[in-house]
Structure formats: C-alpha cells, structure tokens
Design a protein around this motif. Structure first.
Motif, PDB file in Angstrom:
ATOM      1  N   TYR A 197      46.981  -6.849 -16.665  1.00  7.56           N
ATOM      2  CA  TYR A 197      47.061  -5.717 -17.601  1.00  7.56           C
ATOM      3  C   TYR A 197      45.693  -5.364 -18.179  1.00  7.56           C
ATOM      4  O   TYR A 197      45.369  -4.191 -18.322  1.00  7.56           O
ATOM      5  CB  TYR A 197      48.123  -5.907 -18.691  1.00  7.56           C
ATOM      6  N   GLU A 199      55.744  -5.700 -22.854  1.00 12.01           N
ATOM      7  CA  GLU A 199      55.175  -4.759 -21.884  1.00 12.01           C
ATOM      8  C   GLU A 199      54.053  -5.422 -21.079  1.00 12.01           C
ATOM      9  O   GLU A 199      53.927  -5.199 -19.869  1.00 12.01           O
ATOM     10  CB  GLU A 199      54.657  -3.502 -22.608  1.00 12.01           C
ATOM     11  N   ARG A 227      55.650  -7.386 -18.439  1.00 13.45           N
ATOM     12  CA  ARG A 227      56.117  -6.544 -17.324  1.00 13.45           C
ATOM     13  C   ARG A 227      54.962  -6.150 -16.402  1.00 13.45           C
ATOM     14  O   ARG A 227      55.103  -6.165 -15.186  1.00 13.45           O
ATOM     15  CB  ARG A 227      56.803  -5.278 -17.866  1.00 13.45           C
ATOM     16  N   ILE A 228      53.831  -5.802 -17.010  1.00 15.17           N
ATOM     17  CA  ILE A 228      52.678  -5.433 -16.185  1.00 15.17           C
ATOM     18  C   ILE A 228      52.248  -6.639 -15.349  1.00 15.17           C
ATOM     19  O   ILE A 228      52.030  -6.543 -14.136  1.00 15.17           O
ATOM     20  CB  ILE A 228      51.480  -4.957 -17.050  1.00 15.17           C
ATOM     21  N   ASN A 284      47.085   2.101 -11.621  1.00 13.67           N
ATOM     22  CA  ASN A 284      47.773   0.850 -11.293  1.00 13.67           C
ATOM     23  C   ASN A 284      47.458   0.494  -9.840  1.00 13.67           C
ATOM     24  O   ASN A 284      48.266   0.701  -8.932  1.00 13.67           O
ATOM     25  CB  ASN A 284      49.272   1.082 -11.515  1.00 13.67           C
ATOM     26  N   LEU A 311      54.444  -7.245 -12.549  1.00 12.49           N
ATOM     27  CA  LEU A 311      54.628  -6.046 -11.723  1.00 12.49           C
ATOM     28  C   LEU A 311      56.097  -5.648 -11.654  1.00 12.49           C
ATOM     29  O   LEU A 311      56.653  -5.423 -10.575  1.00 12.49           O
ATOM     30  CB  LEU A 311      54.062  -6.278 -10.319  1.00 12.49           C
ATOM     31  N   ILE A 371      50.091   5.049 -14.737  1.00 11.74           N
ATOM     32  CA  ILE A 371      50.839   4.601 -15.911  1.00 11.74           C
ATOM     33  C   ILE A 371      50.295   5.336 -17.126  1.00 11.74           C
ATOM     34  O   ILE A 371      49.100   5.220 -17.444  1.00 11.74           O
ATOM     35  CB  ILE A 371      50.654   3.074 -16.120  1.00 11.74           C
ATOM     36  N   ARG A 406      58.188   0.132 -13.123  1.00 10.71           N
ATOM     37  CA  ARG A 406      57.237   1.113 -12.561  1.00 10.71           C
ATOM     38  C   ARG A 406      55.919   0.485 -12.142  1.00 10.71           C
ATOM     39  O   ARG A 406      55.170   1.061 -11.357  1.00 10.71           O
ATOM     40  CB  ARG A 406      57.007   2.234 -13.571  1.00 10.71           C
ATOM     41  N   TYR A 407      55.613  -0.711 -12.670  1.00 11.95           N
ATOM     42  CA  TYR A 407      54.352  -1.346 -12.278  1.00 11.95           C
ATOM     43  C   TYR A 407      54.364  -1.799 -10.815  1.00 11.95           C
ATOM     44  O   TYR A 407      53.325  -2.088 -10.244  1.00 11.95           O
ATOM     45  CB  TYR A 407      54.021  -2.527 -13.208  1.00 11.95           C
ATOM     46  N   MET A 451      43.924  -3.378 -15.634  1.00  8.98           N
ATOM     47  CA  MET A 451      44.505  -2.030 -15.493  1.00  8.98           C
ATOM     48  C   MET A 451      44.039  -1.118 -16.644  1.00  8.98           C
ATOM     49  O   MET A 451      43.682   0.034 -16.423  1.00  8.98           O
ATOM     50  CB  MET A 451      46.025  -2.112 -15.448  1.00  8.98           C
TER      51      MET A 451
END
Ligand code: PLP
Length: 435
Positions: free
Chosen positions: A245, A59, A62-63, A26, A66, A76, A69-70, A248
């Motif tokens: 994402y 998800e 969310r990525i 990440n 950020l 990850i 946890r991102y 990543m």
C-alpha cells in the motif's frame, strides 16, 4: 534543438492543483507475472486477512492482500479528504538540474522530482496521510510505528494530527541518540517517541539483554511496534515502506513525473531512486515499467546494506521477531542488523515484494553505492543546485551522476529526490570531515 540550446530553456515543470493525480496506480494488475502470495508467519499455509486484522487498518489490509478491486482495478481513487490535503502541497515540481549538467559537462539532460519540499521533508507524507485516514475511518485510536532517521515518524505524526489520531513511534536507537531534531519534531507534533530497542516490550528486552549497546534496526523497531499493537485492541500498525500500500500511494510521484516530462517534451531514458523498503522508488517508476519503451530503472542502495545486489530472493519476515506474514522478497535475513550508516531510511534487511519481483523479473537494475561517494554526491548537488538532499536521496544522485558521466547519445535522466537533508547535517559533517 541541441542539449546546449535546450539548457537555455525551461527550468521548472509545474502542474496545477487540479492535475494532482486523483487515482493511485495499482501496478500489480498490469504486471506480466504473478507475485507469490504472503504466507502465515509461523504456520505452513497462506496468510489470510483474518490472521492479521488486529494489525492493520482494514483498507490497508485489503490492499496488502490484493482483495476486491485491488486484484483487478489498475486505478484506485484517492479518497476525497486525502486528495484535498494532497492539493495543499502537490503536484511537486520537476526541475531541470542545469547546474549539475553544466558542472558534469554531460551530454545528457538531468531532472529531479522534488519530494523534499513535502510536509515532513520527504515523500513519506504521501502514504502517511492515506494510512491515517483509513485508520480514522476504522475508529482506531492510536497508530504505532517504527522509524529510522525519523522522516517516517515525522510524516506520520503530521498525518495523525490531521486526522485526530494518537501516535507511538519506536525510533531506531542510533537515530534517537544522534538525530535529536527529528525526535523533537515528532514530540512537538504530539507523538510519543520511544528509543528502540526499548524495555517496554519483550522483543526490546531480549535484544538489550543480549547486547546492551544494540544500535537498533527497523526490523527490531517494527517487531516492538507489532508487539504493542497485539496487546492493545485500539491500536493499529502503520508502515512507511515495507508494504504494497505504501508503494501504491507513492505512485502519485511517478504519475506527476510522467505528465511533467510530457510537458517538457521528453521521454525518460533513465529513472533513478534510492531504496530503503522500496516505496518512493516503486511509486516513482510504476507508471513506466510495464510499457514497451521501458526506461533503465536504477534502484540505488547502500553497499553496506546490499539487499537487492547481494541478498537472497526467498520468503522472509519483515520484522526481527517473525510476527509479520512471510513475504517473497530479496532479503539479508530478518535478523540482519545493518551497520549504523548515516542513511537511516535505507537500513532495512528486505525490500518490498513488489520491488523485489520487479528486480527478479529484470525490469529494474539494482546498484550499490559506498557511503563516502554518496555523501560527496550530495555535496556536489548542494553546490550545483542549491538543494541539500537527504543522505538517502544522495544515493540516487550518485547513481544519476555515474549515468551522466557516460558518453553516448543524449539521454534524459530523472532522479526522485525523496527528501531534504537539513536535519542530517551532522551526518554530512562526519562523513565529509567538515571539522
Ligand atoms: C524513508 C526514506 C527513504 C527510503 O524509503 P523507501 O520506502 O525506500 O522510499 C528514502 N529517502 C528518504 C528521504 C526517506 O525518508
């Protein structure tokens, strides 16, 4: 050992199945600067996750924003079902390009990372799998996407088949008409494939009313896909390249390359990859860019779509109809319709914010290449290595050849071979005038 002596040694660097990266890198967490956040598509405020929860699997959203946890965790973990499928085709091999080195009589070592042997024929399956998995977790019924030359649509069709999802693909018209093989491949895999611009969406109808001969573009295809997702609650969008994402997920390429170069006992001096939206290149260079001994990282783009070399850095939409959040990136303008070149996967007006930020901060060197020379480089690679690169990947090969032709002390040049060109032979025939 001299380079000449080394040429007599190992050709291929192969990791074992249990060395498939179990975590994605990440990169944003380790950058020495902040990336400006996405803005709402039309309102003068920051974009919020809840503005777009109808658009992306949760998800992925969310990525992209950020969140959790991102924002903090550089590593990850790859979900177990995705990892299990990765091990069916990864780690991909790193090969020493000895044929090319000898032909060029170069003082440098050249390696290439083989993403062309993945299911679907390109790096795109690496992220397609993850996106289909997250959509299935959310109970999504149908994924919708756009595709240029069809590599992304094909990879996603395979991934949707693996996780029991339906798929609708808006395929850029030029490729739809000129590359029937990938269209057929996607249909064999059960996807619905629609030529874009199409008459099934308002966006498509508008474009066709203005220009009935529009060749289409990834921006228009994405706008059509988004319009469809907006009207169907069981549908979500999947993106091949214009997202954080996707980049990543592609870090598996760079992480493996790092381990393989260590196996070869060399460090990278030059990393080259081609850029469409920027996912394969960013994933390839990610583990190398923040270190103190950062290699020269060359992002190769087509001279006719010179986003990084001549575009403007500003907020822009990822799609033609301005429905996506506005993102800070190098862009030629969201209404830019790229000329109908043969490297369909590189016909894109913008570059993902993560890559754009790396360029803006001087960590990446962009270069643009003319189509004719690119295809000749692909031909040379075929003759010397026995591997037919995708026209997209041939941009990276040309960039590497130019570096290899420079003198100086021996350097290690590594190419990300993003895909194969076996379904692009008509394009090669046209450009190389094969008769
Ligand atoms: C899609 C594609 C590209 C460009 O996409 P990126 O997001 O820039 O990686 C490059 N090469 C191949 C073979 C492709 O299919």
């Amino acid at each position: 050992m001299t380079i000449a002596e080394e040429r007599a040694t190992a050709n291929r660097f192969v990791l074992s199945e249990d060395e498939v990266p179990q975590r994605w890198y990440n990169l944003v967490v380790d950058l020495p600067y902040e990336i400006e956040p996405p803005l709402h598509s039309t309102e003068e405020r920051l974009a919020l996750e809840e503005d777009y929860d109808w658009l992306w699997p949760s998800e992925c959203l969310r990525i992209e924003f950020l969140k959790g946890r991102y924002a903090t965790d550089p590593w990850i973990e790859v979900p177990e079902p995705v990892l299990r499928t990765y091990t069916r085709y990864r780690p991909s091999t790193l090969v020493r390009a000895k044929g090319l080195e000898e032909y060029l009589d170069s003082p440098h070592r050249i390696f290439y990372k083989r993403e062309d042997l993945n299911p679907g024929g390109s790096h795109k399956f690496n992220t397609a799998l993850a996106q289909a998995y997250y959509a299935a977790q959310d109970g999504v019924e149908t994924l919708v996407t756009d595709t240029g030359a069809g590599q992304w649509g094909t990879a996603l069709a395979l991934a949707c088949a693996a996780f029991g999802l339906k798929l609708k693909v808006f395929m850029v018209r030029k490729s739809f008409d000129e590359k029937p093989y990938r269209r057929n491949l996607m249909r064999m895999l059960g996807a619905e494939v629609i030529s874009s611009p199409s008459r099934t969406t308002g966006t498509g109808r508008d474009v066709l009313d203005k220009d009935p001969d529009s060749p289409g573009s990834l921006g228009i295809g994405m706008a059509e896909a988004i319009e469809l997702v907006r009207s169907e609650p069981s549908h979500r969008l999947a993106l091949g390249c214009m997202s954080y994402y996707a980049a990543m997920h592609q870090t598996v390429i760079g992480l493996e390359t790092q381990a393989q170069l260590a196996q070869a006992g060399v460090g990278a001096d030059v990393l080259v990859g081609c850029v469409g939206g920027g996912s394969n290149f960013t994933g390839f260079v990610a583990p190398f860019v923040t270190g103190s001994d950062r290699p020269l990282c060359i992002a190769a783009e087509p001279a006719s779509v010179p986003t990084l070399t001549q575009g403007e850095f500003r907020y822009d939409w990822a799609d033609y109809e301005r429905q996506t959040p506005r993102i800070p990136m190098y862009t030629l303008g969201s209404d830019f319709v790229p000329p109908p070149i043969h490297s369909g996967g590189l016909r894109y007006h913008g570059k993902t914010p993560i890559l754009s930020s790396l360029v803006k901060n001087g960590l990446i060197t962009p270069r643009a290449f003319e189509q004719q020379k690119v295809f000749e480089a692909g031909q040379l690679f075929l003759r010397t290595e026995g591997v037919l690169p995708a026209p997209e990947s041939s941009h990276a090969i040309l960039a590497a050849i130019e570096e290899a032709r420079r003198g100086g002390k021996p350097r290690t040049i590594v190419i990300c071979l993003s895909g194969h060109g076996y379904l692009d032979l008509q394009g090669y025939a046209d450009v190389l005038d094969l008769g």
